[in-house]
Design a protein around this motif. Structure first.
Motif, PDB file in Angstrom:
ATOM      1  N   GLN A 124      47.410  47.998  40.280  1.00 32.68           N
ATOM      2  CA  GLN A 124      46.497  47.965  41.416  1.00 32.68           C
ATOM      3  C   GLN A 124      45.159  47.403  40.958  1.00 32.68           C
ATOM      4  N   LEU A 125      44.549  46.585  41.792  1.00 35.53           N
ATOM      5  CA  LEU A 125      43.222  46.065  41.491  1.00 35.53           C
ATOM      6  C   LEU A 125      42.177  47.119  41.845  1.00 35.53           C
ATOM      7  N   VAL A 126      41.315  47.424  40.880  1.00 35.80           N
ATOM      8  CA  VAL A 126      40.290  48.448  41.082  1.00 35.80           C
ATOM      9  C   VAL A 126      38.935  47.822  40.763  1.00 35.80           C
ATOM     10  N   LYS A 127      38.038  47.838  41.735  1.00 33.25           N
ATOM     11  CA  LYS A 127      36.699  47.282  41.532  1.00 33.25           C
ATOM     12  C   LYS A 127      35.751  48.393  41.116  1.00 33.25           C
ATOM     13  N   LYS A 128      35.143  48.213  39.921  1.00 38.29           N
ATOM     14  CA  LYS A 128      34.188  49.185  39.396  1.00 38.29           C
ATOM     15  C   LYS A 128      32.844  48.481  39.202  1.00 38.29           C
ATOM     16  N   GLY A 129      31.966  48.664  40.162  1.00 33.85           N
ATOM     17  CA  GLY A 129      30.690  47.957  40.081  1.00 33.85           C
ATOM     18  C   GLY A 129      30.917  46.476  40.191  1.00 33.85           C
ATOM     19  N   ARG A 130      30.461  45.724  39.160  1.00 32.69           N
ATOM     20  CA  ARG A 130      30.637  44.274  39.169  1.00 32.69           C
ATOM     21  C   ARG A 130      31.941  43.828  38.516  1.00 32.69           C
ATOM     22  N   SER A 131      32.630  44.724  37.873  1.00 34.46           N
ATOM     23  CA  SER A 131      33.856  44.358  37.163  1.00 34.46           C
ATOM     24  C   SER A 131      35.097  44.794  37.938  1.00 34.46           C
ATOM     25  N   VAL A 132      36.202  44.108  37.636  1.00 36.48           N
ATOM     26  CA  VAL A 132      37.486  44.421  38.274  1.00 36.48           C
ATOM     27  C   VAL A 132      38.486  44.777  37.177  1.00 36.48           C
ATOM     28  N   HIS A 133      39.230  45.870  37.395  1.00 30.04           N
ATOM     29  CA  HIS A 133      40.236  46.325  36.446  1.00 30.04           C
ATOM     30  C   HIS A 133      41.616  46.302  37.102  1.00 30.04           C
TER      31      HIS A 133
ATOM     32  N   ILE B 211      53.812  35.173  44.283  1.00 33.48           N
ATOM     33  CA  ILE B 211      53.446  33.813  43.864  1.00 33.48           C
ATOM     34  C   ILE B 211      52.689  33.870  42.539  1.00 33.48           C
ATOM     35  N   PRO B 212      53.069  33.037  41.529  1.00 31.63           N
ATOM     36  CA  PRO B 212      52.328  33.000  40.265  1.00 31.63           C
ATOM     37  C   PRO B 212      50.879  32.591  40.501  1.00 31.63           C
ATOM     38  N   ALA B 213      49.960  33.262  39.820  1.00 34.25           N
ATOM     39  CA  ALA B 213      48.532  32.952  40.006  1.00 34.25           C
ATOM     40  C   ALA B 213      47.746  33.397  38.781  1.00 34.25           C
ATOM     41  N   LEU B 214      46.682  32.676  38.490  1.00 30.50           N
ATOM     42  CA  LEU B 214      45.781  33.025  37.390  1.00 30.50           C
ATOM     43  C   LEU B 214      44.514  33.638  37.957  1.00 30.50           C
ATOM     44  N   HIS B 215      43.957  34.593  37.226  1.00 28.10           N
ATOM     45  CA  HIS B 215      42.718  35.228  37.671  1.00 28.10           C
ATOM     46  C   HIS B 215      41.550  34.270  37.463  1.00 28.10           C
ATOM     47  N   VAL B 216      40.699  34.133  38.464  1.00 27.41           N
ATOM     48  CA  VAL B 216      39.525  33.265  38.375  1.00 27.41           C
ATOM     49  C   VAL B 216      38.288  34.100  38.088  1.00 27.41           C
ATOM     50  N   LYS B 217      37.948  34.954  39.000  1.00 27.85           N
ATOM     51  CA  LYS B 217      36.827  35.875  38.817  1.00 27.85           C
ATOM     52  C   LYS B 217      36.884  36.925  39.923  1.00 27.85           C
TER      53      LYS B 217
ATOM     54  N   VAL C  24      39.358  37.158  42.928  1.00 30.36           N
ATOM     55  CA  VAL C  24      39.888  35.843  43.294  1.00 30.36           C
ATOM     56  C   VAL C  24      40.924  35.375  42.272  1.00 30.36           C
ATOM     57  N   PHE C  25      42.080  34.902  42.803  1.00 27.43           N
ATOM     58  CA  PHE C  25      43.149  34.338  41.979  1.00 27.43           C
ATOM     59  C   PHE C  25      43.460  32.940  42.484  1.00 27.43           C
ATOM     60  N   GLU C  26      43.948  32.093  41.555  1.00 31.18           N
ATOM     61  CA  GLU C  26      44.291  30.716  41.932  1.00 31.18           C
ATOM     62  C   GLU C  26      45.763  30.474  41.690  1.00 31.18           C
ATOM     63  N   THR C  27      46.470  29.980  42.708  1.00 31.33           N
ATOM     64  CA  THR C  27      47.899  29.711  42.602  1.00 31.33           C
ATOM     65  C   THR C  27      48.142  28.371  41.919  1.00 31.33           C
ATOM     66  N   GLU C  28      49.399  28.074  41.643  1.00 38.03           N
ATOM     67  CA  GLU C  28      49.747  26.854  40.916  1.00 38.03           C
ATOM     68  C   GLU C  28      49.357  25.593  41.681  1.00 38.03           C
ATOM     69  N   ASP C  29      49.303  25.662  43.004  1.00 42.51           N
ATOM     70  CA  ASP C  29      48.937  24.482  43.796  1.00 42.51           C
ATOM     71  C   ASP C  29      47.438  24.374  44.033  1.00 42.51           C
ATOM     72  N   GLY C  30      46.647  25.224  43.323  1.00 44.15           N
ATOM     73  CA  GLY C  30      45.199  25.135  43.417  1.00 44.15           C
ATOM     74  C   GLY C  30      44.578  25.966  44.524  1.00 44.15           C
ATOM     75  N   LYS C  31      45.385  26.686  45.267  1.00 45.17           N
ATOM     76  CA  LYS C  31      44.868  27.515  46.358  1.00 45.17           C
ATOM     77  C   LYS C  31      44.236  28.779  45.792  1.00 45.17           C
ATOM     78  N   GLN C  32      43.037  29.107  46.253  1.00 42.96           N
ATOM     79  CA  GLN C  32      42.365  30.327  45.815  1.00 42.96           C
ATOM     80  C   GLN C  32      42.549  31.418  46.861  1.00 42.96           C
ATOM     81  N   VAL C  33      42.957  32.598  46.359  1.00 42.82           N
ATOM     82  CA  VAL C  33      43.226  33.732  47.242  1.00 42.82           C
ATOM     83  C   VAL C  33      42.372  34.906  46.783  1.00 42.82           C
ATOM     84  N   GLU C  34      41.594  35.466  47.715  1.00 39.77           N
ATOM     85  CA  GLU C  34      40.784  36.635  47.389  1.00 39.77           C
ATOM     86  C   GLU C  34      41.516  37.894  47.856  1.00 39.77           C
ATOM     87  N   LEU C  35      41.822  38.769  46.894  1.00 45.31           N
ATOM     88  CA  LEU C  35      42.522  40.009  47.204  1.00 45.31           C
ATOM     89  C   LEU C  35      41.515  41.120  47.482  1.00 45.31           C
ATOM     90  N   ASN C  36      42.012  42.297  47.767  1.00 41.10           N
ATOM     91  CA  ASN C  36      41.159  43.429  48.101  1.00 41.10           C
ATOM     92  C   ASN C  36      41.250  44.516  47.030  1.00 41.10           C
TER      93      ASN C  36
END
Length: 321
Positions: A141-150, A178-184, A187-199
């Protein structure tokens, strides 16, 4: 063995059958006979004929119940004539029995793979092939702690900072993983360059194969270095599927030496097929030069147990201009 046959086999080779504890080769030294009682045999153990059955439940290799030259008394019904010649020593016969057990298990594996392939094809026909891969993933699970995400593992109750995490994730988007790399941040970026912001609280997953030292080494190699490794493997007629062990010292140093400008060392990788064993020494150097550019050097030294040797190399080149 009946009494009359046993009398003619005193001093000769016999097989002792201990059921799932194996079969053993020995010499019938004596017979013990008493009126109105089954006769008993005294046998001197000389070798292993059939290795004891393995235990899938315990995943343990059971040891032979008899040692070399051990004197064993048993029912005469447990022994049979051994009409072949036996010139092997105890250890050599033990090795041959283990090889037979290897062949037996290998055949079981091949038969199992064939059945699994048929099941996978049927699941594919039912559009349900994904079900067999669920156990290959770990979910976070994505957990936002202040400015950082765990990323948080509920089962292990462990969390890890997402920034700088080297793994390729899969995110759930429009009903698909879908495979994706973490950006910041989130936000994650998929193989086709699409950026997706999760919650906060969104689920992501990792394929467990990425935790394998060999797979992590392959992921770290630049494309030309990976090509150099695969070139050597191809010449030896083996592939990544034949890897059996990987000592990934590069990964260890990368994780523990964030401030180092230069890294060098050797990885040791072993491969095996049904005919040969292979060892690869991977000599590597990583560094940053005065221009702030990364330098890479990879040398792969292949050696087979038949004596064949191959060398492949990749290094980055920089101009002095």
């Amino acid at each position: 063995m009946d009494r009359n046959t046993a009398k003619n086999h005193i001093g000769k080779w016999v097989i002792i059958n201990e059921g799932n504890q194996g079969q053993y080769i020995g010499i019938l030294e004596e017979m013990k006979t008493e009126p109105n009682k089954p006769w008993r045999a005294i046998v001197r153990i000389k070798g292993v004929y059939v290795y004891p059955d393995f235990s899938l439940e315990k995943l343990d290799l059971v040891k032979p119940v008899f040692k070399e030259n051990e004197r064993y008394e048993c029912s005469g019904q447990k022994i049979d004539p051994f009409n072949e010649s036996f010139s092997d020593g105890y250890n050599e016969s033990l090795a041959y029995s283990l090889k037979d057990k290897w062949d037996e298990v290998h055949q079981i594996n091949q038969d199992t793979e064939a059945i699994l392939s048929l099941i996978q094809q049927e699941l594919r026909r039912l559009n349900s092939e994904h079900l067999i891969f669920e156990a290959s993933y770990v979910y976070y699970q994505l957990v936002k702690k202040g400015r950082s995400v765990h990323i948080y593992d509920e089962l292990k109750r462990e969390s890890l900072a997402l920034d700088g995490c080297p793994f390729e994730f899969e995110i759930h988007d429009n009903g698909l993983w879908i495979p994706a790399l973490h950006v910041k941040g989130l936000v994650f970026e998929t193989e086709d360059g699409k950026q997706v912001e999760l919650n906060h609280g969104s689920t992501v997953r990792l394929n467990k194969s990425q935790f394998d030292p060999y797979q992590m080494l392959l992921n770290e190699l630049e494309e030309p270095s990976l090509h150099a490794l695969e070139k050597g493997l191809k010449q030896l007629q083996i592939g990544h599927e034949h890897s059996v062990y990987c000592h990934n010292s590069l990964l260890i140093k990368l994780l523990s030496s964030f401030d180092e400008e230069e890294l060098n060392g050797v990885n040791f990788i072993s491969y095996s097929n049904d005919k040969n064993q292979f060892v690869v020494q991977h000599h590597y150097e990583r560094g940053i030069n005065d221009l702030g550019e990364n330098t890479t050097y990879d040398r792969f030294e292949f050696t087979s147990d038949s004596g064949e040797r191959i060398l492949t190399t990749y290094t980055t080149q920089f101009s002095n201009d």
